[in-house]
Enzyme design. Structure first.
Site, PDB file in Angstrom:
ATOM      1  N   HIS A 161       0.833  -1.223   0.000  1.00  0.00           N
ATOM      2  CA  HIS A 161       0.000   0.000   0.000  1.00  0.00           C
ATOM      3  C   HIS A 161       0.862   1.265   0.000  1.00  0.00           C
ATOM      4  O   HIS A 161       0.425   2.310   0.481  1.00  0.00           O
ATOM      5  CB  HIS A 161      -0.946   0.032   1.206  1.00  0.00           C
ATOM      6  CG  HIS A 161      -1.695  -1.250   1.410  1.00  0.00           C
ATOM      7  ND1 HIS A 161      -2.887  -1.533   0.809  1.00  0.00           N
ATOM      8  CD2 HIS A 161      -1.369  -2.357   2.137  1.00  0.00           C
ATOM      9  CE1 HIS A 161      -3.297  -2.737   1.166  1.00  0.00           C
ATOM     10  NE2 HIS A 161      -2.382  -3.270   1.960  1.00  0.00           N
ATOM     11  N   SER A 282      14.948  21.727 -15.828  1.00  0.00           N
ATOM     12  CA  SER A 282      13.757  22.483 -16.186  1.00  0.00           C
ATOM     13  C   SER A 282      14.200  23.805 -16.778  1.00  0.00           C
ATOM     14  O   SER A 282      15.214  24.364 -16.375  1.00  0.00           O
ATOM     15  CB  SER A 282      12.921  22.706 -14.928  1.00  0.00           C
ATOM     16  OG  SER A 282      12.131  23.869 -15.075  1.00  0.00           O
ATOM     17  N   GLU A 295      10.183   8.351 -16.860  1.00  0.00           N
ATOM     18  CA  GLU A 295       8.865   8.943 -17.132  1.00  0.00           C
ATOM     19  C   GLU A 295       8.401   8.653 -18.559  1.00  0.00           C
ATOM     20  O   GLU A 295       7.249   8.287 -18.799  1.00  0.00           O
ATOM     21  CB  GLU A 295       8.893  10.458 -16.911  1.00  0.00           C
ATOM     22  CG  GLU A 295       8.884  10.828 -15.440  1.00  0.00           C
ATOM     23  CD  GLU A 295       9.000  12.330 -15.209  1.00  0.00           C
ATOM     24  OE1 GLU A 295       8.678  12.765 -14.115  1.00  0.00           O
ATOM     25  OE2 GLU A 295       9.424  13.066 -16.128  1.00  0.00           O
TER      26      GLU A 295
END
Ligand code: ARG
Length: 465
Positions: A161, A282, A295
């Site tokens: 979990h 970035s 990703e």
């Protein structure tokens, strides 16, 4: 009124030329030229067989083979002129062959059709690409084994979990990835058995009246046998669907690895470092280092599953035998191959350079009361029923939470409040090292067990042929 293309009558049967837009709309050469090599190999085998059964003379066979080899060279050098007027890879090559060698070129299509030709090409293509995919898959597995070996006793929290559950070793976690990839490898090899069956000779749908030798062609092309039913073999693309399903599972696994790498490289987890070469910054936030490769791989898993759906839908309503619908099988299939190879390759390259931040992993395992089950097991061994042990440990954890201490940091006399079965030896089990070392049965997380699993895996890691 539609525009007609007066240059071309698609067959002698037609009185009217193909509509110019329809010509473009129905052409597949832009994408199916990718199978040119397989098409040429298939044609060489077919011509060899046609001569062996007396349909072509030796001169005709040789002219065809030389012409096809010449075409292959032109393709390799980028000199071959592909034309939409010839619709697809098969007709482009055949038309050029006839330009080159004259009449003999027109005899190549005896006893076959584009329907069995295209089915053969796709099978040859997939067989070869499965080899390339397997190579990248094994590279990734080797990189995982190396990293697992260096980290057979690196302790980290294991999660259920996404909450800290029990301590594990990083090596054990990596070997879970290895196992997933082993099944992926097996699935590819298994579907290759069904791919490697030859449709050629099925002709358009019903077979041919010529005395062809399909066993000979199958042997020449390295197929295990000729297909058993001509209708089935020109029409079904289940083998391509099966391959895409296997590819989707690979991508699903890579996507799961990606999710973990992305989480672990975040400031909140801070478990690993992904080398700069696999990340980007970035344009606006100077502090950012984004895990681009994981990703992108996670993102690309979606398109492969999409291709699987496309192929299933493409097939599901087709009556026997060949239908033009099947021309739509190629783009999803080609993109699946490219995506899987590129993702595996990027992963194999990256995996070698992933570095665990061991101290952070260790501290995190310590923070989550990961040895609570070990304390319960300890009490059970001392004679307490498991449910009562669960209750006692729950109280101990609550004390730990309230006083901001791990179980191993609570004093013996405090622990004894929860059960008088607890004695000084309890601390052997409450440490993270004691916890992992105790899980030493096959499949467990103990460092020695993980080392044995790695050694066994190394023995079985078959290099692809
Ligand atoms: N380009 C076609 C395909 O990909 C080849 C087979 C065409 N056969 C036909 N009867 N039109 O399926």
């Amino acid at each position: 009124m539609s525009t007609v293309n007066s240059d071309k009558l698609s067959s002698a049967r037609f009185a009217q030329a193909t509509d110019a837009f329809v010509e473009v709309f129905t052409a597949s050469v832009d994408f199916d030229k990718r199978m040119a090599e397989q098409d040429i190999q298939g044609s060489i085998a077919h011509a060899t067989m046609l001569h062996a059964v007396g349909i072509l003379t030796e001169q005709e066979r040789d002219a065809i083979i030389n012409g096809l080899n010449h075409i292959q060279q032109d393709i390799n050098n980028g000199q071959f002129v592909w034309s939409i007027k010839q619709e697809d890879v098969h007709m482009n090559i055949e038309a050029r062959l006839t330009d080159l060698i004259g009449n003999a070129g027109k005899k190549l299509h005896t006893g076959r059709s584009r329907n069995d030709q295209v089915a053969t090409d796709i099978r040859l293509y997939l067989r070869s690409e499965i080899g390339h995919i397997s190579t990248q898959l094994i590279r990734l597995q080797s990189a995982i084994l190396n990293l697992a070996e260096q980290n057979a006793d690196t302790i980290m929290p294991g999660f259920t979990h996404l909450q800290v559950a029990q301590p594990i070793t990083f090596g054990h976690h990596l070997m879970a990835w290895f196992e997933m990839l082993s099944r992926d490898y097996e699935r590819l090899q298994d579907c290759c058995k069904r791919i490697n069956i030859m449709p050629l000779g099925s002709a358009a749908l019903a077979g041919t009246t010529y005395p062809i030798d399909r066993f000979m062609t199958a042997k020449l092309l390295g197929f295990s046998r000729p297909s058993a039913n001509s209708l089935d073999s020109v029409s079904d693309r289940d083998f391509a669907i099966e391959f895409t399903a296997a590819a989707s599972l690979i991508m699903m696994h890579l996507s799961r690895f990606s999710e973990e790498l992305i989480l672990w490289s975040s400031a909140q987890f801070d478990f690993i470092d992904i080398p700069d070469a696999f990340c980007t910054g970035s344009s606006i936030m100077p502090q950012k280092k984004n895990p681009d490769v994981p990703e992108l791989v996670r993102g690309k898993s979606g398109r492969v599953t999409g291709h699987l759906m496309s192929l299933l839908m493409l097939m599901k309503s087709q009556p026997l035998a060949y239908n033009k619908d099947n021309q739509e099988d190629k783009e999803p299939l080609f993109d699946t191959v490219d995506t899987v190879i590129n993702c595996l390759r990027a992963y194999a390259d990256m995996m070698t350079y992933i570095t665990p931040k061991k101290a952070n992993m260790y501290a995190s395992a310590k923070r989550g009361f990961a040895t609570a089950t070990d304390l319960a097991d300890y009490l059970v061994r001392k004679g307490l029923a498991f449910r009562d042990a669960h209750e006692a440990v729950g109280l101990a954890v609550r004390l730990g939470v309230d006083t901001n201490r791990d179980l191993s940091e609570i004093t013996l006399s405090e622990l004894q409040q929860f059960s008088d079965l607890i004695s000084a030896d309890v601390f052997d089990y409450l440490t993270l090292e004691g916890s992992v070392a105790a899980r030493k049965h096959i499949g467990g997380t103990a460092p020695d067990t993980v080392k044995a699993a790695i050694a066994l895996a190394r023995k079985h890691l078959i290099p692809p042929c």
